[in-house]
Design a protein around this motif. Structure first.
Motif, PDB file in Angstrom:
ATOM      1  N   ARG A  81       0.831  -1.207   0.000  1.00 24.56           N
ATOM      2  CA  ARG A  81       0.000   0.000   0.000  1.00 24.56           C
ATOM      3  C   ARG A  81       0.876   1.273   0.000  1.00 24.56           C
ATOM      4  O   ARG A  81       0.651   2.194  -0.781  1.00 24.56           O
ATOM      5  N   PHE A  84       2.618   1.671  -3.364  1.00 21.57           N
ATOM      6  CA  PHE A  84       1.672   2.146  -4.386  1.00 21.57           C
ATOM      7  C   PHE A  84       1.501   3.665  -4.264  1.00 21.57           C
ATOM      8  O   PHE A  84       1.495   4.387  -5.262  1.00 21.57           O
ATOM      9  N   GLU A 114      -3.146   8.812  -5.322  1.00 20.85           N
ATOM     10  CA  GLU A 114      -3.837   7.539  -5.098  1.00 20.85           C
ATOM     11  C   GLU A 114      -5.354   7.665  -5.267  1.00 20.85           C
ATOM     12  O   GLU A 114      -6.057   6.674  -5.253  1.00 20.85           O
ATOM     13  N   LYS A 119      -4.944   1.937 -11.596  1.00 18.99           N
ATOM     14  CA  LYS A 119      -4.167   0.707 -11.726  1.00 18.99           C
ATOM     15  C   LYS A 119      -2.698   1.045 -11.957  1.00 18.99           C
ATOM     16  O   LYS A 119      -2.386   1.936 -12.743  1.00 18.99           O
ATOM     17  N   LEU A 157      -1.403  -3.677  -9.602  1.00 22.98           N
ATOM     18  CA  LEU A 157      -2.046  -3.301  -8.353  1.00 22.98           C
ATOM     19  C   LEU A 157      -3.284  -2.516  -8.773  1.00 22.98           C
ATOM     20  O   LEU A 157      -3.176  -1.456  -9.400  1.00 22.98           O
ATOM     21  N   ASN A 159      -6.646  -0.468  -8.185  1.00 20.17           N
ATOM     22  CA  ASN A 159      -7.167   0.492  -7.200  1.00 20.17           C
ATOM     23  C   ASN A 159      -8.539   0.948  -7.708  1.00 20.17           C
ATOM     24  O   ASN A 159      -8.689   2.068  -8.189  1.00 20.17           O
ATOM     25  N   ARG A 274     -10.927   0.445  -3.807  1.00 20.40           N
ATOM     26  CA  ARG A 274     -10.793  -0.992  -3.518  1.00 20.40           C
ATOM     27  C   ARG A 274      -9.489  -1.540  -4.097  1.00 20.40           C
ATOM     28  O   ARG A 274      -9.276  -1.494  -5.300  1.00 20.40           O
ATOM     29  N   LYS A 275      -8.632  -2.065  -3.229  1.00 16.15           N
ATOM     30  CA  LYS A 275      -7.294  -2.466  -3.682  1.00 16.15           C
ATOM     31  C   LYS A 275      -7.069  -3.973  -3.697  1.00 16.15           C
ATOM     32  O   LYS A 275      -7.446  -4.685  -2.762  1.00 16.15           O
TER      33      LYS A 275
END
Ligand SMILES: CCCC(=O)SCCNC(=O)CCNC(=O)[C@H](O)C(C)(C)COP(=O)(O)OP(=O)(O)OC[C@H]1O[C@@H](n2cnc3c(N)ncnc32)[C@H](O)[C@@H]1OP(=O)(O)O
Ligand SMILES: Nc1ncnc2c1ncn2[C@@H]1O[C@H](COP(=O)(O)OP(=O)(O)OP(=O)(O)O)[C@@H](O)[C@H]1O
Ligand SMILES: O=C(O)CCC(=O)C(=O)O
Ligand SMILES: [Fe+2]
Ligand SMILES: [Mg+2]
Length: 337
Positions: A81, A84, A114, A119, A157, A159, A274-275
């Motif tokens: 997290r 990212f 973020e 993505k 990842l 997101n 939502r990750k």
């Protein structure tokens, strides 16, 4: 430009070293061990080893996916997290990384953050995120599908943003094999780990159990009124009567699934991002195929013309070249891929 020169140009522009990250190789002595007691010739989607219980093997064979609860630690998820967030703020810019925005804001010049990036794709040169692909607890299960020579081919990842109201946060039903010019499909597996509680409210994965037993279907952009994200191809005609299962998952839970399994994800109706973190692994013994003249030609054309536009590469680049640069060895020997 010929294929080889175009490929080497692509390598340069993507800044890749072109060699597997040797530091990422992890020895895992137990997972490859075969016991005669577990030899089951009737299984075709899983390999004989002592990691999966008979029940788990039967479940994957029948359904094409398997959820392992609580596989990745909270501490690791916290690290992913944080990294990212650093990538979104562009404090680090690993070679090859692509930061995507939702189609509804793709043409705005909002600074990456973020809350804007949906993505981070191709993080194979980011040591901190790539740790995910080398976690022994992940590779232990991956080896049940790929065998001992393991390549990390595709990293993401995801997101998933709060939906804009246009339902663009959905991911249409698709088979990941559509994107892959390598085979055999049974030696490929996706690991997808929930980084928080994920259910139907924030857009969980939806799978059509058993569809991995079918063939690769033609994919194209869905005709969605509110628009659809670039490269989010979907299957036009799937069996509407096939059961649909919504995978409700807790932080750290990991689903392993077959690249022919039809899946997608619903819209995010919450205000949170939502990750999930994922990697597609393949056996290094897989081989590349030429997708010209197949249903995959449309995605090849799209990816290659994007590479031309974004990186100035010309003529002769194929989907295979793109995947050669993305792939990294994580265990064993880089045989073919
Ligand atoms: C198992 C596999 C499953 C999957 O992988 S599904 C999704 C696969 N997706 C991909 O491989 C996408 C890879 N990403 C990329 O190619 C790039 O990141 C991407 C999206 C083109 C953005 O590149 P950037 O370098 O940021 O360039 P850019 O911002 O100038 O955009 C280039 C053109 O693309 C457009 N675009 C960007 N994000 C979009 C979106 N979400 N939906 C629709 N269009 C989008 C953007 O508007 C621009 O178009 P134009 O040239 O201005 O007409
Ligand atoms: N009628 C449909 N036709 C084609 N694909 C659909 C249809 N409805 C949903 N999907 C796809 O199925 C997947 C999951 O859908 P799901 O029904 O879970 O989400 P949703 O439609 O966003 O929300 P809801 O929970 O209200 O149904 C997504 O990939 C979505 O795009
Ligand atoms: O919504 C998700 O996390 C799933 C995305 C997915 O299936 C994909 O990118 O191939
Ligand atoms: Fe997918
Ligand atoms: Mg629905």
């Amino acid at each position: 430009m010929d294929g080889a020169r175009a490929a080497s140009r692509l390598r340069v522009v993507l800044g890749h070293l072109g060699c597997p990250s040797a530091g990422a190789v992890i020895a895992h002595p137990t997972a490859g061990a075969v016991s005669s007691a577990s030899f089951h010739p009737q299984f075709q989607y899983t390999l004989d080893n002592n990691v999966l219980s008979l029940e788990q093997r039967k479940f994957y064979e029948e359904n094409g996916f398997l959820v392992i609860k609580n596989l990745v630690s909270d501490a690791d998820i916290e690290r992913f997290r944080n990294e990212f967030e650093r990538l979104c703020r562009q404090e680090v810019k690993p070679a090859g990384l692509m930061l995507m925005k939702d189609v509804t804001i793709a043409k705005t010049d909002l600074a990456p953050s973020e809350r804007v990036i949906t993505k981070a794709q191709d993080f194979q040169e980011d040591e901190e995120l790539f740790r995910y692909c080398t976690l022994p607890e992940i590779l232990k299960y991956v080896e049940c599908f790929t065998g001992p020579n393991i390549m990390a081919m595709h990293t993401m990842l995801i997101n998933k943003p709060p939906d804009s109201g246009k339902k663009t946060s959905r991911h249409p039903l698709h088979q990941d094999l559509h994107y892959f010019p390598f085979r055999p499909s049974n030696s490929i597996v996706c690991a997808w780990t929930a980084m928080e509680h994920i259910d139907r409210n924030n857009g969980c994965l939806v799978v059509l159990p058993g569809t991995h037993k079918g063939t690769l279907k033609p994919h194209d952009y869905p005709q969605w009124e509110g628009g659809v994200n670039i490269m989010f191809h979907g299957i036009q005609d799937y069996d509407e009567n096939n059961a649909r299962v919504h995978l409700v998952m807790e932080k750290g839970d990991t689903v392993f699934f077959h690249p022919l399994l039809i899946h997608g994800s619903g819209q995010n109706r919450t205000q949170g991002f939502r990750k999930a973190i994922s990697c597609h692994f393949a056996s290094a013994n897989c081989h590349y195929i030429d997708v010209k003249g197949t249903s995959q030609e449309n995605i090849e054309n799209e990816i290659v013309s994007l590479a031309e536009k974004l990186y100035g590469v010309k003529d002769g680049v194929s989907l295979k070249d793109v995947w050669r640069f993305r792939g990294r060895l994580v265990k064993g020997q880089r045989v073919n891929l």
